[in-house]
Design a protein around this motif. Structure first.
Motif, PDB file in Angstrom:
ATOM      1  N   ARG A 126       0.828  -1.059  -0.094  1.00  7.17           N
ATOM      2  CA  ARG A 126      -0.161   0.034   0.068  1.00  7.17           C
ATOM      3  C   ARG A 126       0.804   1.178  -0.034  1.00  7.17           C
ATOM      4  O   ARG A 126       0.601   2.098  -0.800  1.00  7.17           O
ATOM      5  N   MET A 127       1.788   1.353   0.848  1.00  3.76           N
ATOM      6  CA  MET A 127       2.602   2.479   1.026  1.00  3.76           C
ATOM      7  C   MET A 127       3.663   2.689  -0.471  1.00  3.76           C
ATOM      8  O   MET A 127       3.649   3.884  -0.717  1.00  3.76           O
ATOM      9  N   ASN A 128       3.956   1.322  -1.254  1.00  5.96           N
ATOM     10  CA  ASN A 128       4.567   1.809  -2.292  1.00  5.96           C
ATOM     11  C   ASN A 128       3.516   2.002  -3.447  1.00  5.96           C
ATOM     12  O   ASN A 128       3.904   3.143  -4.434  1.00  5.96           O
ATOM     13  N   ALA A 129       2.263   1.642  -3.415  1.00 12.93           N
ATOM     14  CA  ALA A 129       1.196   2.133  -4.481  1.00 12.93           C
ATOM     15  C   ALA A 129       0.998   3.623  -4.000  1.00 12.93           C
ATOM     16  O   ALA A 129       0.659   4.356  -5.304  1.00 12.93           O
ATOM     17  N   GLU A 130       1.149   4.000  -2.957  1.00 17.52           N
ATOM     18  CA  GLU A 130       0.788   5.460  -2.569  1.00 17.52           C
ATOM     19  C   GLU A 130       1.973   6.602  -2.881  1.00 17.52           C
ATOM     20  O   GLU A 130       1.929   7.601  -2.353  1.00 17.52           O
ATOM     21  N   LYS A 131       3.062   5.628  -3.211  1.00 13.20           N
ATOM     22  CA  LYS A 131       4.339   6.394  -3.452  1.00 13.20           C
ATOM     23  C   LYS A 131       4.964   7.078  -1.944  1.00 13.20           C
ATOM     24  O   LYS A 131       5.322   8.254  -1.923  1.00 13.20           O
ATOM     25  N   LYS A 132       4.572   6.233  -0.854  1.00 14.31           N
ATOM     26  CA  LYS A 132       4.899   7.022   0.672  1.00 14.31           C
ATOM     27  C   LYS A 132       6.081   6.142   1.092  1.00 14.31           C
ATOM     28  O   LYS A 132       6.007   5.019   0.890  1.00 14.31           O
ATOM     29  N   ALA A 133       6.857   6.731   1.669  1.00  9.47           N
ATOM     30  CA  ALA A 133       7.905   6.146   2.603  1.00  9.47           C
ATOM     31  C   ALA A 133       8.301   6.727   3.713  1.00  9.47           C
ATOM     32  O   ALA A 133       9.325   7.414   4.092  1.00  9.47           O
ATOM     33  N   LYS A 134       7.173   6.740   4.644  1.00  4.45           N
ATOM     34  CA  LYS A 134       7.318   7.605   6.157  1.00  4.45           C
ATOM     35  C   LYS A 134       8.324   6.695   6.812  1.00  4.45           C
ATOM     36  O   LYS A 134       8.476   5.620   6.819  1.00  4.45           O
ATOM     37  N   LYS A 135       8.985   7.911   7.332  1.00  9.43           N
ATOM     38  CA  LYS A 135      10.217   7.411   8.329  1.00  9.43           C
ATOM     39  C   LYS A 135       9.657   7.224   9.783  1.00  9.43           C
ATOM     40  O   LYS A 135       8.684   7.938  10.135  1.00  9.43           O
ATOM     41  N   TRP A 136      10.632   6.435  10.472  1.00  8.21           N
ATOM     42  CA  TRP A 136      10.053   5.999  11.743  1.00  8.21           C
ATOM     43  C   TRP A 136      11.312   6.028  12.707  1.00  8.21           C
ATOM     44  O   TRP A 136      12.433   6.064  12.420  1.00  8.21           O
ATOM     45  N   ASP A 137      11.077   6.715  14.050  1.00 10.08           N
ATOM     46  CA  ASP A 137      12.256   6.560  14.867  1.00 10.08           C
ATOM     47  C   ASP A 137      12.315   5.468  15.915  1.00 10.08           C
ATOM     48  O   ASP A 137      13.403   5.100  16.198  1.00 10.08           O
ATOM     49  N   PHE A 138      11.263   4.396  15.649  1.00  9.51           N
ATOM     50  CA  PHE A 138      11.727   3.121  16.264  1.00  9.51           C
ATOM     51  C   PHE A 138      10.663   2.100  15.641  1.00  9.51           C
ATOM     52  O   PHE A 138       9.258   2.597  15.519  1.00  9.51           O
ATOM     53  N   ILE A 139      11.062   0.840  15.269  1.00  4.57           N
ATOM     54  CA  ILE A 139      10.030   0.168  14.648  1.00  4.57           C
ATOM     55  C   ILE A 139      10.347  -1.303  15.393  1.00  4.57           C
ATOM     56  O   ILE A 139      11.575  -1.669  15.666  1.00  4.57           O
ATOM     57  N   HIS A 140       9.276  -1.896  15.681  1.00  3.37           N
ATOM     58  CA  HIS A 140       9.442  -3.220  16.271  1.00  3.37           C
ATOM     59  C   HIS A 140       8.563  -4.286  15.656  1.00  3.37           C
ATOM     60  O   HIS A 140       7.520  -4.041  15.433  1.00  3.37           O
ATOM     61  N   MET A 141       9.232  -5.438  15.664  1.00  3.50           N
ATOM     62  CA  MET A 141       8.546  -6.490  14.884  1.00  3.50           C
ATOM     63  C   MET A 141       8.618  -7.817  15.997  1.00  3.50           C
ATOM     64  O   MET A 141       9.727  -8.485  16.194  1.00  3.50           O
ATOM     65  N   ILE A 142       7.738  -8.269  16.760  1.00  2.00           N
ATOM     66  CA  ILE A 142       7.796  -8.704  17.736  1.00  2.00           C
ATOM     67  C   ILE A 142       6.967 -10.067  17.644  1.00  2.00           C
ATOM     68  O   ILE A 142       5.738 -10.270  17.389  1.00  2.00           O
ATOM     69  N   ARG A 156      14.376  -5.881   5.077  1.00  4.33           N
ATOM     70  CA  ARG A 156      15.121  -4.865   4.366  1.00  4.33           C
ATOM     71  C   ARG A 156      14.121  -3.509   3.966  1.00  4.33           C
ATOM     72  O   ARG A 156      14.892  -2.536   4.275  1.00  4.33           O
ATOM     73  N   TYR A 157      12.971  -3.870   3.782  1.00  4.77           N
ATOM     74  CA  TYR A 157      11.911  -2.794   3.755  1.00  4.77           C
ATOM     75  C   TYR A 157      11.755  -2.026   5.072  1.00  4.77           C
ATOM     76  O   TYR A 157      12.055  -0.854   4.989  1.00  4.77           O
ATOM     77  N   PHE A 158      11.626  -2.751   5.983  1.00  2.00           N
ATOM     78  CA  PHE A 158      11.187  -2.015   7.089  1.00  2.00           C
ATOM     79  C   PHE A 158      12.565  -1.245   7.864  1.00  2.00           C
ATOM     80  O   PHE A 158      12.545  -0.089   8.130  1.00  2.00           O
ATOM     81  N   HIS A 159      13.677  -1.959   7.582  1.00  2.00           N
ATOM     82  CA  HIS A 159      14.977  -1.167   7.930  1.00  2.00           C
ATOM     83  C   HIS A 159      15.214   0.021   7.127  1.00  2.00           C
ATOM     84  O   HIS A 159      15.652   1.121   7.679  1.00  2.00           O
ATOM     85  N   SER A 160      14.614   0.127   5.805  1.00  2.00           N
ATOM     86  CA  SER A 160      14.632   1.287   4.827  1.00  2.00           C
ATOM     87  C   SER A 160      13.941   2.415   5.529  1.00  2.00           C
ATOM     88  O   SER A 160      14.259   3.512   4.829  1.00  2.00           O
ATOM     89  N   LEU A 161      12.998   2.349   6.397  1.00  2.00           N
ATOM     90  CA  LEU A 161      12.204   3.207   6.775  1.00  2.00           C
ATOM     91  C   LEU A 161      12.666   3.834   8.147  1.00  2.00           C
ATOM     92  O   LEU A 161      12.048   4.729   8.830  1.00  2.00           O
ATOM     93  N   LEU A 162      14.015   3.461   8.454  1.00  2.00           N
ATOM     94  CA  LEU A 162      14.519   4.215  10.013  1.00  2.00           C
ATOM     95  C   LEU A 162      15.007   5.475   9.778  1.00  2.00           C
ATOM     96  O   LEU A 162      15.851   5.783   8.624  1.00  2.00           O
ATOM     97  N   GLU A 163      14.850   6.340  10.600  1.00  2.00           N
ATOM     98  CA  GLU A 163      15.358   7.449  10.596  1.00  2.00           C
ATOM     99  C   GLU A 163      17.091   7.362  11.082  1.00  2.00           C
ATOM    100  O   GLU A 163      17.202   6.357  11.566  1.00  2.00           O
ATOM    101  N   ALA A 164      17.469   8.425  10.971  1.00  2.00           N
ATOM    102  CA  ALA A 164      19.079   8.342  11.144  1.00  2.00           C
ATOM    103  C   ALA A 164      19.529   7.999  12.451  1.00  2.00           C
ATOM    104  O   ALA A 164      20.408   7.074  12.597  1.00  2.00           O
ATOM    105  N   GLN A 165      18.830   8.012  13.616  1.00  2.00           N
ATOM    106  CA  GLN A 165      19.104   7.570  14.823  1.00  2.00           C
ATOM    107  C   GLN A 165      17.957   6.545  15.471  1.00  2.00           C
ATOM    108  O   GLN A 165      18.047   6.273  16.656  1.00  2.00           O
ATOM    109  N   ALA A 166      17.390   6.132  14.531  1.00  2.00           N
ATOM    110  CA  ALA A 166      16.427   5.097  15.103  1.00  2.00           C
ATOM    111  C   ALA A 166      16.811   3.786  15.231  1.00  2.00           C
ATOM    112  O   ALA A 166      18.136   3.427  15.105  1.00  2.00           O
ATOM    113  N   LYS A 167      16.076   2.871  15.624  1.00  2.00           N
ATOM    114  CA  LYS A 167      16.453   1.260  15.818  1.00  2.00           C
ATOM    115  C   LYS A 167      15.184   0.491  15.116  1.00  2.00           C
ATOM    116  O   LYS A 167      14.139   0.719  15.407  1.00  2.00           O
ATOM    117  N   LEU A 168      15.682  -0.855  14.987  1.00  2.00           N
ATOM    118  CA  LEU A 168      14.648  -1.791  14.396  1.00  2.00           C
ATOM    119  C   LEU A 168      14.818  -2.969  15.546  1.00  2.00           C
ATOM    120  O   LEU A 168      15.840  -3.399  15.601  1.00  2.00           O
TER     121      LEU A 168
END
Length: 292
Positions: A126-142, A156-168
């Motif tokens: 959906r994000m790719n279709a909407e041409k959006k790549a919102k960046k995040w400060d913290f992403i977790h996949m539990i 790879r995809y979610f890592h590409s959405l990290l801000e400069a000082q963010a963490k996955l």
């Protein structure tokens, strides 16, 4: 003739029932809570530096138990800062429970929740279709990477959405757990379909190493009481066996030889330990924190 085995995911209601029993019978959430209390503050210490808003993405947030603990640590680290907490969760039932939990929790005034009832892959598409790549400060996949088709691509995809000082942050079963032993040996005999794949922290480490990503690894000791699995006809035991094998009605549909082998395997020290008359399955978890 026994009916053929089918994946537990073909019966979402039974899957949730077995999953919730697993949480009741295991120290799964307790050991995650301990990690959030003791180690998470250092992990998130600089993700919101100089920001008036912190954006969090929870991938597979479930019913929100761990998400809300994480948010409380963020609020303690960055008091008064606005937090946008987006949740990707395909189960409407889990989202409903998450919303209930939020409604019952105080001190969430500065947190804005958005729920997306979809899978990680649907979100990405959906994000790719909407041409959006919102960046995040913290992403977790539990405890969710078992349910994606292409694990390296998802990371790879979610890592590409990290801000400069963010963490996955990824949590999943450890390569030292009983899951690893059981699934490496018998996974090919279970009816996995396309809905779930067996993966442990050992596999994720290989993926991250080959991608050249930097990460820290933490091991969380955990166990699950599977004593009831060895009581013939015990309803809880049957549900837990379904969860262990990801098979719907495993006790009733598995070929007798496979059932016998799995029950034997579950008793072995590679999978479980006996303590105080109980059989405790090794449910050790790994937390992997990936740098941008």
């Amino acid at each position: 003739m026994a009916s053929p085995m089918r994946s537990l995911f073909t019966d979402p209601a039974r899957y949730l029932q077995s999953f919730r029993l697993f949480l009741t019978n295991s120290t799964e959430h307790q050991c995650m809570q301990e990690f959030v209390e003791r180690q998470l503050p250092a992990v998130i210490a600089s993700i919101g530096n100089g920001k008036s808003t912190i954006n969090i993405l929870s991938v597979g947030g479930g019913a929100g138990e761990i998400d809300l603990l994480i948010l409380s640590k963020l609020q303690a680290r960055y008091p008064g800062v606005t937090i946008n907490n987006d949740v990707i969760e395909p189960s409407a039932d889990q989202i409903f429970k998450y919303k209930e939990r939020v409604a019952e929790t105080s001190n969430l005034e500065n947190v804005k929740f958005t729920w997306h009832e979809e899978t990680a892959y649907e979100y990405e598409s959906r994000m790719n279709a909407e041409k959006k790549a919102k960046k995040w400060d913290f992403i977790h996949m539990i405890q969710m990477l078992y349910y994606v088709k292409d694990i390296p691509a998802t990371i790879r995809y979610f890592h590409s959405l990290l801000e400069a000082q963010a963490k996955l942050l990824i949590i999943l079963v450890s390569g030292t757990s009983g899951w690893e032993t059981l699934w490496k040996k018998y996974g090919s005999s279970f009816p996995l379909d396309d809905l779930c794949s067996y993966v442990s922290s050992a596999d994720i480490k290989r993926i991250l190493d080959s991608a050249g990503l930097k990460y820290q690894l933490y091991e969380l000791p955990s166990h699950m009481d599977i004593t009831s699995c060895f009581i013939e006809g015990n309803k809880d035991g049957e549900l837990l066996l379904d969860f262990l094998t990801e098979t719907c009605e495993f006790s009733k549909t598995a070929p007798p030889e496979l059932k016998h082998q799995v029950m034997e395997e579950l008793r072995k020290p590679e999978c479980s330990e006996k303590r105080d008359g109980k059989v405790l399955f090794n449910n050790n978890l790994s937390v992997i924190v990936i740098e941008p």
